[in-house]
Design a protein around this motif. Structure first.
Motif, short mmCIF file in Angstrom:
data_model
loop_
_atom_site.label_atom_id
_atom_site.label_comp_id
_atom_site.label_asym_id
_atom_site.label_seq_id
_atom_site.Cartn_x
_atom_site.Cartn_y
_atom_site.Cartn_z
N GLY A 117 0.82 -1.22 0.00
CA GLY A 117 0.00 0.00 0.00
C GLY A 117 0.85 1.26 0.00
O GLY A 117 0.51 2.25 -0.64
N SER A 118 1.97 1.20 0.70
CA SER A 118 2.87 2.36 0.74
C SER A 118 3.49 2.61 -0.64
O SER A 118 3.58 3.75 -1.09
N ALA A 119 3.92 1.53 -1.28
CA ALA A 119 4.50 1.67 -2.63
C ALA A 119 3.46 2.21 -3.61
O ALA A 119 3.74 3.10 -4.43
N LEU A 120 2.23 1.70 -3.51
CA LEU A 120 1.16 2.19 -4.37
C LEU A 120 0.85 3.65 -4.09
O LEU A 120 0.72 4.46 -5.02
N GLY A 121 0.78 4.02 -2.82
CA GLY A 121 0.51 5.42 -2.45
C GLY A 121 1.61 6.36 -2.92
O GLY A 121 1.34 7.46 -3.39
N LEU A 122 2.86 5.91 -2.80
CA LEU A 122 3.99 6.73 -3.26
C LEU A 122 3.92 6.93 -4.77
O LEU A 122 4.09 8.05 -5.27
N ALA A 123 3.64 5.87 -5.50
CA ALA A 123 3.54 5.97 -6.97
C ALA A 123 2.38 6.86 -7.40
O ALA A 123 2.53 7.69 -8.30
N LEU A 124 1.23 6.71 -6.76
CA LEU A 124 0.08 7.54 -7.10
C LEU A 124 0.33 9.00 -6.73
O LEU A 124 -0.09 9.91 -7.45
N GLY A 125 1.01 9.23 -5.62
CA GLY A 125 1.37 10.59 -5.24
C GLY A 125 2.31 11.22 -6.25
O GLY A 125 2.19 12.39 -6.60
N TYR A 126 3.27 10.43 -6.74
CA TYR A 126 4.20 10.92 -7.75
C TYR A 126 3.45 11.28 -9.04
O TYR A 126 3.70 12.33 -9.63
N LEU A 127 2.51 10.42 -9.43
CA LEU A 127 1.69 10.71 -10.61
C LEU A 127 0.92 12.01 -10.41
O LEU A 127 0.90 12.88 -11.28
N VAL B 264 -9.93 6.46 -5.01
CA VAL B 264 -10.65 5.26 -5.45
C VAL B 264 -9.73 4.04 -5.42
O VAL B 264 -10.10 2.99 -4.90
N VAL B 265 -8.53 4.19 -5.98
CA VAL B 265 -7.59 3.06 -6.01
C VAL B 265 -7.20 2.64 -4.60
O VAL B 265 -7.19 1.44 -4.27
N MET B 266 -6.89 3.60 -3.75
CA MET B 266 -6.48 3.26 -2.39
C MET B 266 -7.64 2.67 -1.57
O MET B 266 -7.43 1.80 -0.73
N PHE B 267 -8.85 3.13 -1.84
CA PHE B 267 -10.02 2.54 -1.17
C PHE B 267 -10.18 1.09 -1.60
O PHE B 267 -10.42 0.20 -0.77
N GLY B 268 -10.02 0.83 -2.89
CA GLY B 268 -10.09 -0.54 -3.39
C GLY B 268 -9.00 -1.41 -2.79
O GLY B 268 -9.25 -2.56 -2.41
N TYR B 269 -7.80 -0.87 -2.70
CA TYR B 269 -6.68 -1.62 -2.10
C TYR B 269 -6.99 -1.92 -0.63
O TYR B 269 -6.75 -3.03 -0.15
N THR C 173 -5.06 17.52 -11.79
CA THR C 173 -4.54 17.17 -10.48
C THR C 173 -5.67 16.66 -9.59
O THR C 173 -5.52 15.67 -8.88
N PHE C 174 -6.82 17.33 -9.65
CA PHE C 174 -7.96 16.90 -8.85
C PHE C 174 -8.52 15.57 -9.34
O PHE C 174 -8.95 14.74 -8.55
N ALA C 175 -8.48 15.34 -10.66
CA ALA C 175 -8.88 14.04 -11.19
C ALA C 175 -7.95 12.95 -10.65
O ALA C 175 -8.40 11.86 -10.28
N ALA C 176 -6.66 13.26 -10.55
CA ALA C 176 -5.70 12.30 -9.99
C ALA C 176 -5.96 12.07 -8.50
O ALA C 176 -5.81 10.95 -8.01
#
Length: 157
Positions: A64-74, A105-110, A96-99
């Motif tokens: 989850g941390s790796a996913l959060g870091l990657a999504l934050g970078y995006l 949504v992705v983190m909630f699913g995770y 940015t707001f769409a991201a």
């Protein structure tokens, strides 16, 4: 400190950060890096005080941390970094707001998936998730700022 009070303080801090970045603000290192580092530290402290975590909890936490870091970078790569008055500024835009929505949504699913497979809720401090995501954003914004070869804004006095 009561968990709800801490959650409210963190929610208010995140809202203030987002509103400031929507309007546009000078880009300085302290404002960019201090909130995510502080949130991450609070989350790690909370995690360290939690008893009864297992290897699978830590595995889900790392994923989850790796996913959060990657999504934050995006998300950070979608922040507008520009020069104004001789210094770097930053501003959020529609993408940015769409991201942000996509990240939620992705983190909630995770989180639902991790919960289904037995990850304890105590192994997912919200402060840690938000902090790591904002660290990813700060990395991307910092990279953009350095590439522009314009000085970061001085700290406010």
């Amino acid at each position: 400190m009561n968990g709800w009070v801490l959650a409210a303080i963190i929610a208010i801090a995140v809202i203030v950060i987002v509103v400031k970045r929507l309007i546009g603000e000078p880009l300085n290192g302290r404002d960019l890096w201090a909130p995510p580092v502080i949130l991450t530290a609070i989350g790690l402290y909370t995690l360290l005080k939690t008893d009864g975590l297992h290897a699978d909890d830590y595995a889900w936490l790392v994923g989850g941390s790796a996913l959060g870091l990657a999504l934050g970078y995006l998300r950070g790569s979608l922040v507008v970094v520009y020069e104004k008055r001789g210094f770097l500024w930053q501003r959020y835009r529609g993408r940015t707001f769409a991201a942000i929505v996509g990240t939620l949504v992705v983190m909630f699913g995770y989180s639902l998936l991790a919960d289904k497979f037995g990850m304890q809720a105590a192994a997912r401090p919200i402060q840690l998730s938000i902090g790591i995501s904002f660290i990813g954003e700060a990395l991307a914004v910092t990279r953009q700022g350095i590439a522009m070869r314009v000085p970061f804004a001085p700290e406010r006095r």
